[in-house]
Design a protein around this motif. Structure first.
Motif, PDB file in Angstrom:
ATOM      1  N   THR A  32      -5.344   9.307   3.284  1.00 13.15           N
ATOM      2  CA  THR A  32      -5.047  11.171   3.367  1.00 13.15           C
ATOM      3  C   THR A  32      -5.767  11.752   2.272  1.00 13.15           C
ATOM      4  OG1 THR A  32      -3.014  11.298   1.788  1.00 13.15           O
ATOM      5  CG2 THR A  32      -2.481  10.607   4.221  1.00 13.15           C
ATOM      6  N   ALA A  33      -5.664  13.094   2.399  1.00 14.63           N
ATOM      7  CA  ALA A  33      -6.605  13.516   1.028  1.00 14.63           C
ATOM      8  C   ALA A  33      -5.807  13.088  -0.275  1.00 14.63           C
ATOM      9  CB  ALA A  33      -6.249  14.664   1.294  1.00 14.63           C
ATOM     10  N   HIS A  34      -4.789  12.579  -0.507  1.00 17.82           N
ATOM     11  CA  HIS A  34      -4.626  12.472  -2.108  1.00 17.82           C
ATOM     12  C   HIS A  34      -5.287  11.359  -2.407  1.00 17.82           C
ATOM     13  CE1 HIS A  34      -1.149  11.016  -4.848  1.00 17.82           C
ATOM     14  NE2 HIS A  34      -1.094  10.323  -4.876  1.00 17.82           N
ATOM     15  N   ALA A  35      -6.485   9.860  -1.701  1.00 11.75           N
ATOM     16  CA  ALA A  35      -7.807   9.661  -2.543  1.00 11.75           C
ATOM     17  C   ALA A  35      -8.511  10.114  -3.871  1.00 11.75           C
ATOM     18  CB  ALA A  35      -8.143   8.418  -1.248  1.00 11.75           C
ATOM     19  N   LEU A  36      -8.894  11.720  -2.906  1.00  6.51           N
ATOM     20  CA  LEU A  36      -9.368  12.692  -3.626  1.00  6.51           C
ATOM     21  C   LEU A  36      -8.919  12.007  -5.530  1.00  6.51           C
ATOM     22  CD1 LEU A  36     -10.220  15.255  -1.428  1.00  6.51           C
ATOM     23  CD2 LEU A  36     -11.800  13.518  -2.165  1.00  6.51           C
ATOM     24  N   ASN A  37      -7.225  12.078  -5.535  1.00  7.38           N
ATOM     25  CA  ASN A  37      -6.754  12.657  -6.934  1.00  7.38           C
ATOM     26  C   ASN A  37      -6.535  11.411  -7.198  1.00  7.38           C
ATOM     27  OD1 ASN A  37      -5.912  15.240  -6.626  1.00  7.38           O
ATOM     28  ND2 ASN A  37      -4.184  14.402  -5.833  1.00  7.38           N
ATOM     29  N   ASP A  38      -6.667   9.546  -7.368  1.00  3.65           N
ATOM     30  CA  ASP A  38      -6.939   8.458  -7.743  1.00  3.65           C
ATOM     31  C   ASP A  38      -7.860   7.734  -6.398  1.00  3.65           C
ATOM     32  OD1 ASP A  38      -6.075   6.416  -8.759  1.00  3.65           O
ATOM     33  OD2 ASP A  38      -4.627   6.004  -7.984  1.00  3.65           O
ATOM     34  N   PHE A  39      -9.378   7.410  -6.710  1.00  2.00           N
ATOM     35  CA  PHE A  39     -10.707   7.441  -6.236  1.00  2.00           C
ATOM     36  C   PHE A  39      -9.761   5.153  -5.862  1.00  2.00           C
ATOM     37  CE2 PHE A  39     -12.537  10.958  -5.321  1.00  2.00           C
ATOM     38  CZ  PHE A  39     -13.880   9.998  -4.476  1.00  2.00           C
ATOM     39  N   SER A  40      -9.483   5.079  -6.761  1.00  2.00           N
ATOM     40  CA  SER A  40      -9.199   3.977  -6.701  1.00  2.00           C
ATOM     41  C   SER A  40      -8.540   3.215  -5.161  1.00  2.00           C
ATOM     42  CB  SER A  40      -8.262   2.546  -7.695  1.00  2.00           C
ATOM     43  OG  SER A  40      -7.144   3.982  -7.828  1.00  2.00           O
ATOM     44  N   LEU A  80       0.939  -1.191   0.042  1.00  2.00           N
ATOM     45  CA  LEU A  80       0.063   0.247  -0.305  1.00  2.00           C
ATOM     46  C   LEU A  80       0.888   1.539  -0.222  1.00  2.00           C
ATOM     47  CD1 LEU A  80      -3.035  -1.023   3.038  1.00  2.00           C
ATOM     48  CD2 LEU A  80      -2.881  -1.187   0.168  1.00  2.00           C
ATOM     49  N   LEU A  81       1.927   1.061   0.467  1.00  2.00           N
ATOM     50  CA  LEU A  81       2.590   2.216   0.669  1.00  2.00           C
ATOM     51  C   LEU A  81       3.622   2.772  -0.952  1.00  2.00           C
ATOM     52  CD1 LEU A  81       4.593   1.702   3.765  1.00  2.00           C
ATOM     53  CD2 LEU A  81       3.645   4.093   2.986  1.00  2.00           C
ATOM     54  N   GLU A  82       3.888   1.566  -1.530  1.00  2.00           N
ATOM     55  CA  GLU A  82       4.279   1.909  -2.889  1.00  2.00           C
ATOM     56  C   GLU A  82       3.335   2.696  -3.310  1.00  2.00           C
ATOM     57  OE1 GLU A  82       5.804  -2.162  -4.342  1.00  2.00           O
ATOM     58  OE2 GLU A  82       7.540  -2.268  -2.740  1.00  2.00           O
ATOM     59  N   ARG A  83       2.110   1.936  -3.840  1.00  2.00           N
ATOM     60  CA  ARG A  83       0.980   2.579  -4.477  1.00  2.00           C
ATOM     61  C   ARG A  83       0.904   4.135  -3.754  1.00  2.00           C
ATOM     62  NH1 ARG A  83      -1.482   3.845  -7.304  1.00  2.00           N
ATOM     63  NH2 ARG A  83      -3.664   3.628  -7.082  1.00  2.00           N
ATOM     64  N   ASN A  84       0.582   4.571  -2.473  1.00  2.00           N
ATOM     65  CA  ASN A  84       0.438   5.931  -2.076  1.00  2.00           C
ATOM     66  C   ASN A  84       2.196   6.002  -0.700  1.00  2.00           C
ATOM     67  OD1 ASN A  84      -0.661   8.514  -1.227  1.00  2.00           O
ATOM     68  ND2 ASN A  84      -2.282   7.390  -0.399  1.00  2.00           N
ATOM     69  N   THR A  97     -14.532  12.555   5.893  1.00  2.00           N
ATOM     70  CA  THR A  97     -14.885  13.798   6.343  1.00  2.00           C
ATOM     71  C   THR A  97     -15.907  14.330   5.888  1.00  2.00           C
ATOM     72  OG1 THR A  97     -14.317  16.125   7.065  1.00  2.00           O
ATOM     73  CG2 THR A  97     -12.939  14.956   4.910  1.00  2.00           C
ATOM     74  N   SER A  98     -16.415  15.735   5.431  1.00  5.89           N
ATOM     75  CA  SER A  98     -16.943  16.636   4.870  1.00  5.89           C
ATOM     76  C   SER A  98     -17.195  15.585   3.387  1.00  5.89           C
ATOM     77  CB  SER A  98     -17.494  17.773   5.055  1.00  5.89           C
ATOM     78  OG  SER A  98     -16.673  18.399   4.137  1.00  5.89           O
ATOM     79  N   LEU A  99     -16.810  14.836   2.832  1.00  2.94           N
ATOM     80  CA  LEU A  99     -16.546  14.610   1.107  1.00  2.94           C
ATOM     81  C   LEU A  99     -18.122  13.289   0.606  1.00  2.94           C
ATOM     82  CD1 LEU A  99     -13.139  13.731   1.061  1.00  2.94           C
ATOM     83  CD2 LEU A  99     -14.091  15.573   0.754  1.00  2.94           C
ATOM     84  N   THR A 100     -17.835  13.235   2.238  1.00  4.35           N
ATOM     85  CA  THR A 100     -19.560  11.973   1.469  1.00  4.35           C
ATOM     86  C   THR A 100     -20.499  13.077   1.129  1.00  4.35           C
ATOM     87  OG1 THR A 100     -19.854  12.450   4.189  1.00  4.35           O
ATOM     88  CG2 THR A 100     -19.120  10.207   3.170  1.00  4.35           C
ATOM     89  N   ALA A 101     -20.381  14.262   1.539  1.00  2.29           N
ATOM     90  CA  ALA A 101     -21.765  15.056   1.251  1.00  2.29           C
ATOM     91  C   ALA A 101     -21.616  16.115   0.001  1.00  2.29           C
ATOM     92  CB  ALA A 101     -21.945  16.102   2.597  1.00  2.29           C
ATOM     93  N   SER A 102     -20.294  15.894  -0.144  1.00  6.52           N
ATOM     94  CA  SER A 102     -20.145  16.351  -1.513  1.00  6.52           C
ATOM     95  C   SER A 102     -21.527  16.275  -3.260  1.00  6.52           C
ATOM     96  CB  SER A 102     -18.583  16.700  -2.555  1.00  6.52           C
ATOM     97  OG  SER A 102     -18.594  17.100  -3.708  1.00  6.52           O
ATOM     98  N   GLU A 103     -21.792  16.456  -3.517  1.00  8.07           N
ATOM     99  CA  GLU A 103     -22.353  16.431  -4.547  1.00  8.07           C
ATOM    100  C   GLU A 103     -21.434  15.372  -5.795  1.00  8.07           C
ATOM    101  OE1 GLU A 103     -24.807  19.542  -6.380  1.00  8.07           O
ATOM    102  OE2 GLU A 103     -25.910  19.931  -3.982  1.00  8.07           O
ATOM    103  N   VAL A 104     -20.570  16.182  -6.002  1.00 11.23           N
ATOM    104  CA  VAL A 104     -19.544  15.033  -6.891  1.00 11.23           C
ATOM    105  C   VAL A 104     -18.796  14.183  -6.466  1.00 11.23           C
ATOM    106  CG1 VAL A 104     -17.832  15.736  -8.301  1.00 11.23           C
ATOM    107  CG2 VAL A 104     -19.375  17.920  -7.763  1.00 11.23           C
ATOM    108  N   LEU A 105     -18.047  14.710  -4.940  1.00  8.70           N
ATOM    109  CA  LEU A 105     -17.608  13.078  -4.707  1.00  8.70           C
ATOM    110  C   LEU A 105     -18.566  11.794  -3.628  1.00  8.70           C
ATOM    111  CD1 LEU A 105     -14.506  15.144  -2.895  1.00  8.70           C
ATOM    112  CD2 LEU A 105     -15.037  14.723  -5.520  1.00  8.70           C
TER     113      LEU A 105
END
Length: 709
Positions: free
Chosen positions: A371-379, A355-359, A402-410
């Protein structure tokens, strides 16, 4: 000619009729109103809205129709049979209405009316008369002073609760039973807000006949109900309650109980350590634990666990995996897990490296912080969840975005990713965050719980794990309960000498000991024993000997024992001048072991409870005890002993000798049987201390107090 029925329970009330109470084919509403807002009108309005398939018969002599239905002047004029009747009339008219129900052949009645036992002696007398009429006709009665019930599966709505106003609750497999109508309405309303799927809701009122326990038993056996919540103020039928809870455990149906109105410990606590340790609330908690029910301390606790148990897969263990985009939230949830007693084991090293190699920005150790890096790569979300599910082999998962689950996009992308990664895996999963209604529905459809608070999410997962442990626990085999030859005990106090004789007959060892009456005799006995001795005052009026100077230990030789006896008699006379002194008890010193208290105390609701804990003078200070409903098997007693914080003292901690915990468990079991056999005459039996040694146990002191009626 009155129509009588024969089948009754031990108290004389017919046991038939619960099916027709909860799912009748025909309903009469006595006191029916054309106004849907009135008490006599609400049930009709609810029935019509719920598309009840049975027949509805309004009874109102002043109207030809009620809410579009033909109305009848009385029960007798209704054509055909009436299974069930609602009485929404003044209490003064209930007696005649009950007789009318009996003559019509009504098998179950729900009484909305107040003005009975809750109003004092006059109301209680009227309630007794109503009960007698019901018994005579074999009618099952729910109430009086009752808001009714709701059975979603058949549209049965005999209630005036505002909890059904507006939209009905989501239909599901949760059963709710409440002894408080108003608070029960509050629970029903909250259930709608929380999107809980309600199958049945029952308000029991004064319980003139049908009890909370019977309702529980009915719901436990119902195929329409998978999880049950109870709000209770009192327990009227403990035997049925325990039987129902044991059956729920057998069927693996979670039961969550909110028990309020706990009584205080009685005056017997002044005489017996056991009485204070096995107080009413402690006994209630012990019984619920023993039968696998969960005790909810708050409404929020109850609703959270009902929610979790109704939509989540069952837990398989207590290993929690934490996925987060916030290190702080991960720590908070790890702390909550420790407080709830569930494990947060680390991820395997191989998975961490992958997992560290991927992120490289992540910390995939558990908590797994992507971390928030998942926003750049949802996989990354799916990869980490999959690794936690497969490599970590966690039994429970919680995720924080956090509040990302309430985002209309994310928000929709997070929901889709989580559902695809976990759908069909049979794993309890909680999401911490906010989301619009359609996403909440989508999460829950895939068995994923959604909480706004991380600690509540972890607590709900922990509850699922505890239910799994309770359901997997072996059932008690009655054949494992010891049989004792003891004759019945009289309803009187037994001092140390007599009480020790009783426990010895039950198969619990005591030391050789001699009762003397003078200091000279005490010295003579010490000389004959030729070893260090213990000396204790013997008096039916002194329960706690050490507090009045009535205990001396490690006395060597005749002179020292004689002098100690003189001092003890003088000291006791000073501190307890009115005590009747029987004498002094001399016995060889017993050492090299751990002292326990083993006691049995009669609880006003459940009967005899057995309590074990660290003994001696620190019993009530340490409060390290375990309780169970008596009698207990040796295996159950050993579980109690091993659950104590002080158990390592018996199990070889820090190089100590391993003590005979099985002998201690056998003694606990035997005392529990002795107490249960004498429940009618004994208030409490106590051995304090019971000395646990490398080989066997020995009772060093005992006390038996009588039951006072």
């Amino acid at each position: 000619m009155s129509r009588k029925r024969e089948k009754t329970n031990a108290g004389g009330v017919a046991k038939s009729g619960l099916d027709v109470l909860f799912a009748p084919a025909s309903v009469a509403i006595v006191g029916a109103s054309s106004d849907p807002a009135r008490i006599g009108g609400r049930p009709i309005s609810y029935y019509l809205r719920a598309n009840f398939k049975g027949k509805i018969y309004p009874v109102n002599p002043k109207r030809d129709t009620v809410q579009g239905l033909k109305s009848y002047p009385d029960l007798a004029s209704i054509p055909g049979t009436v299974d069930f009747a609602i009485l929404s009339i003044p209490s003064s008219a209930i007696k005649q209405a009950m007789r009318d129900c009996g003559e019509k052949g009504v098998r179950a009645v729900l009484i909305f009316s107040a003005g009975f036992s809750e109003m004092g002696d006059e109301g209680a007398a009227l309630q007794d008369e109503i009960a007698e009429i019901a018994r005579g006709y074999g009618i099952r009665v729910l109430g009086p002073n009752c808001l009714g019930l709701y059975n979603a599966a058949v549209g049965h709505c005999p209630t005036f609760s505002s909890g059904l106003d507006g939209t009905a609750p989501k239909i599901g497999k949760i059963g709710l039973i409440t002894q408080s109508g108003a608070y029960g309405t509050h629970l029903l309303s909250l259930a709608k807000t929380r999107r809980l799927g309600i199958g049945m809701w029952i308000s029991t009122g004064n319980e003139i006949d049908v009890t909370t326990a019977e309702c529980l038993e009915y719901l436990v056996e119902s195929d329409d109900i998978d999880v049950i919540g109870l709000y209770m103020e009192g327990i009227r039928d403990p035997e049925t309650m325990i039987r129902a809870l044991e059956r729920a455990r057998e069927l693996r149906k979670p039961v969550i109980i909110m028990k309020v109105g706990v009584s205080e410990v009685g005056s017997a606590a002044a005489q017996s350590h056991t009485a204070s340790l096995a107080g009413s609330d402690a006994s209630i908690q012990a019984v619920f634990d023993q039968v696998g029910a969960m005790r909810a301390r708050t409404t929020e606790d109850m609703l959270d666990v009902l929610y979790a148990a109704s939509i989540s897969a069952p837990a398989r263990g207590d290993r929690l995996g934490i996925l987060t985009v916030s290190g702080g939230a991960g720590v908070l949830m790890a702390d909550a897990a420790e407080a709830e007693g569930i494990a947060v084991p680390p991820m395997p090293d191989t998975a961490v490296q992958r997992l560290l190699e991927r992120n490289p920005f992540s910390a995939p150790y558990n908590p797994v912080d992507i971390t928030a890096h998942a926003l750049n790569d949802f996989s990354l979300i799916e990869e980490n969840l999959t690794a936690m599910r497969d490599d970590g082999a966690y039994d429970l998962l919680v995720a924080f975005f956090t509040s990302l689950t309430a985002s209309e996009v994310l928000g929709p992308r997070i929901q889709k990713t989580m559902s695809e990664a976990l759908r069909g895996r049979g794993l309890p999963v909680a999401l911490v965050g906010q989301a619009p209604e359609h996403l909440l529905v989508a999460y829950e459809a895939d068995g994923i719980m959604v909480f706004e608070d991380p600690s509540r999410a972890v607590a709900a997962l922990a509850a699922l794990s505890r239910f799994q442990t309770a359901f997997d626990a072996p059932a008690t085999d009655p054949a494992d309960i010891p049989t004792l030859p003891n004759p019945p005990l009289a309803a009187r106090s037994y001092g140390e000498v007599e009480a020790k004789f009783v426990v010895e007959m039950a198969g619990i060892a005591i030391l050789e000991e001699v009762l003397v009456t003078t200091p000279q005799e005490a010295g003579d006995v010490a000389a004959r024993l030729d070893c260090p001795v213990a000396m204790k005052i013997v008096s039916p009026d002194i329960a706690h000997k050490s507090e009045v100077g009535g205990v001396a230990l490690n006395l060597s030789g005749a002179d020292a024992t004689r002098a100690a006896a003189q001092t003890m008699l003088a000291t006791v006379a000073k501190h307890a001048p009115d005590a009747d002194i029987t004498g002094l008890l001399i016995s060889p010193m017993a050492s090299d072991g751990v002292e326990l208290i083993v006691g049995a105390k009669r609880d006003e609701v459940f009967g005899m409870m057995i309590v074990v804990g660290l003994g001696g003078v620190f019993t009530e200070i340490m409060q390290d005890v375990a309780l169970s409903l008596a009698p207990v098997t040796p295996a159950r007693a050993e579980m109690m002993l091993r659950s104590l914080r002080g158990a390592p003292l018996m199990l070889g901690a820090r190089g100590r000798a391993v003590l005979d915990i099985r002998a201690a468990a056998n003694a606990v079991s035997r005392l529990s049987v002795l107490a249960k056999q004498n429940e009618a005459t004994v208030e409490s039996i106590e051995i304090n201390p019971l000395l646990v040694r490398e080989n066997g146990v020995v009772a060093l002191d005992a006390l038996i107090l009588p039951r006072t009626l």
